[in-house]
Design a protein around this motif. Structure first.
Motif, PDB file in Angstrom:
ATOM      1  N   MET A  84       2.749  -4.373  10.963  1.00 23.36           N
ATOM      2  CA  MET A  84       2.339  -4.053   9.596  1.00 23.36           C
ATOM      3  C   MET A  84       3.418  -4.445   8.587  1.00 23.36           C
ATOM      4  SD  MET A  84       1.405  -0.712   7.486  1.00 23.36           S
ATOM      5  CE  MET A  84       0.683  -1.041   5.868  1.00 23.36           C
TER       6      MET A  84
ATOM      7  N   THR B  54       5.917   5.956   7.528  1.00 26.81           N
ATOM      8  CA  THR B  54       4.828   5.027   7.819  1.00 26.81           C
ATOM      9  C   THR B  54       4.580   4.950   9.324  1.00 26.81           C
ATOM     10  OG1 THR B  54       5.362   3.810   5.827  1.00 26.81           O
ATOM     11  CG2 THR B  54       4.036   2.644   7.449  1.00 26.81           C
ATOM     12  N   SER B  55       5.653   4.986  10.111  1.00 25.82           N
ATOM     13  CA  SER B  55       5.491   4.989  11.577  1.00 25.82           C
ATOM     14  C   SER B  55       4.614   6.172  11.996  1.00 25.82           C
ATOM     15  CB  SER B  55       6.839   5.131  12.288  1.00 25.82           C
ATOM     16  OG  SER B  55       7.774   4.255  11.780  1.00 25.82           O
TER      17      SER B  55
ATOM     18  N   PRO C 220       9.780   1.537  12.668  1.00 28.93           N
ATOM     19  CA  PRO C 220      10.121   0.571  11.616  1.00 28.93           C
ATOM     20  C   PRO C 220      11.175  -0.385  12.145  1.00 28.93           C
ATOM     21  CG  PRO C 220      11.422   2.562  11.314  1.00 28.93           C
ATOM     22  CD  PRO C 220      10.633   2.756  12.586  1.00 28.93           C
TER      23      PRO C 220
ATOM     24  N   ASN D 146       6.445  -1.653  11.877  1.00 33.12           N
ATOM     25  CA  ASN D 146       6.213  -1.846  10.439  1.00 33.12           C
ATOM     26  C   ASN D 146       7.501  -2.298   9.777  1.00 33.12           C
ATOM     27  OD1 ASN D 146       7.402   0.414   8.529  1.00 33.12           O
ATOM     28  ND2 ASN D 146       6.708   1.515  10.358  1.00 33.12           N
TER      29      ASN D 146
ATOM     30  N   GLU E 137       9.281  -3.592   5.718  1.00 32.01           N
ATOM     31  CA  GLU E 137       9.084  -3.615   4.272  1.00 32.01           C
ATOM     32  C   GLU E 137       8.782  -5.038   3.789  1.00 32.01           C
ATOM     33  OE1 GLU E 137      11.330  -0.066   2.550  1.00 32.01           O
ATOM     34  OE2 GLU E 137      12.217  -1.830   1.617  1.00 32.01           O
TER      35      GLU E 137
ATOM     36  N   SER F 158       5.334  -2.202   4.324  1.00 36.85           N
ATOM     37  CA  SER F 158       5.044  -0.820   4.707  1.00 36.85           C
ATOM     38  C   SER F 158       5.253   0.179   3.574  1.00 36.85           C
ATOM     39  CB  SER F 158       5.881  -0.426   5.913  1.00 36.85           C
ATOM     40  OG  SER F 158       7.240  -0.634   5.611  1.00 36.85           O
TER      41      SER F 158
END
Ligand SMILES: Cc1cc2nc3c(=O)[nH]c(=O)nc-3n(C[C@H](O)[C@H](O)[C@H](O)COP(=O)(O)O)c2cc1C
Length: 221
Positions: free
Chosen positions: A137, A17-18, A69, A104, A106, A140
């Motif tokens: 964010m 995701t990063s 993250p 980001n 979870e 994620s």
């Protein structure tokens, strides 16, 4: 020509995701005529040649974007190691560069990223960089490394936020609060996210051959 460098702070292999968030921003900046480069910090730290390459790109860039993250509410160890190396060897020329952090997590609560964003701000100020701002964010796993264009509705808030960020950075501005407000919006409904996350973890466990142990609670008597 202006130059931007993306530093990806996820230590995971494969699509992250990063990486997805950072690369999306880099493509928007490239479309605005900014030259872009990307490095995965954990890989760059492995050898002197790759570290020097990252260092050169950081030193020759006007804009530095760090996308990471959180691991136990903190940037992961490879990001911290990089910050320590910047502090200890003093070789990176950071003064005056624009610095943007994209975190980001979870967790559905974006405030879980607040401490890590403060760490980034502290790093930016300590190196006399120009703090452009921090984006947070949540959830994620909703993206889980997919590009924002292929993530559909799950990537819409992040994509809208990054549009605003790209315009601001290209214009030499700090990012408006609206960008973080959009990035912080939940990409999915709570229940759908829990169900999706459960599926993701089961799939990962199966890939590692540990599916049968997923519900183990070894520290309970
Ligand atoms: C060791 C470890 C610790 C983590 N700690 C947190 C945490 O404190 N809060 C959270 O929301 N997510 C936590 N996570 C989840 C990661 O932030 C999440 O998997 C993230 O999306 C991974 O991003 P990436 O795809 O860029 O690697 C943790 C993950 C790992 C592996």
């Amino acid at each position: 020509m202006k130059k931007a460098v993306l530093l990806i702070g996820s230590p995971r292999d494969g699509a992250t995701t990063s990486g997805a968030l950072g690369e999306h921003l880099m493509s928007l900046l490239a479309a605005k005529g900014i030259e872009t480069r990307s490095h995965i910090i954990s890989r760059s730290l492995i050898a002197k040649a790759s570290y020097d390459e990252m260092l050169n790109d950081v030193s020759s860039s006007d804009i530095v974007v760090l996308s990471y993250p959180v691991y136990i509410d903190s940037p992961p160890s490879n990001v911290i190691r990089w910050m320590e190396m910047v502090r200890d060897d003093g070789l990176a020329e950071l003064e005056g560069k624009t610095f943007l952090a994209i975190g980001n997590c979870e967790d559905p609560d974006p405030r879980k990223l607040d401490v890590s964003i403060m760490i980034m701000r502290n790093f930016s100020d300590g190196n006399r960089m120009r703090w452009a701002g921090g984006l947070r964010m949540p959830m994620s796993c909703a993206i889980d490394g997919a590009s924002l264009s292929s993530a559909g509705g799950r990537g819409r808030w992040a994509a809208m936020a990054l549009d605003i960020v790209a315009a601001a950075l290209a214009d030499g501005q700090t990012i408006p609060e609206e960008a973080d407000a959009l990035m912080s919006r939940l990409p999915m409904r709570d229940l759908s996210y829990v169900s999706r996350t459960n599926k993701t973890w089961k799939k990962r466990a199966k890939e590692k051959g540990t599916r049968a142990n997923l519900m183990d609670r070894p520290f309970l008597r």
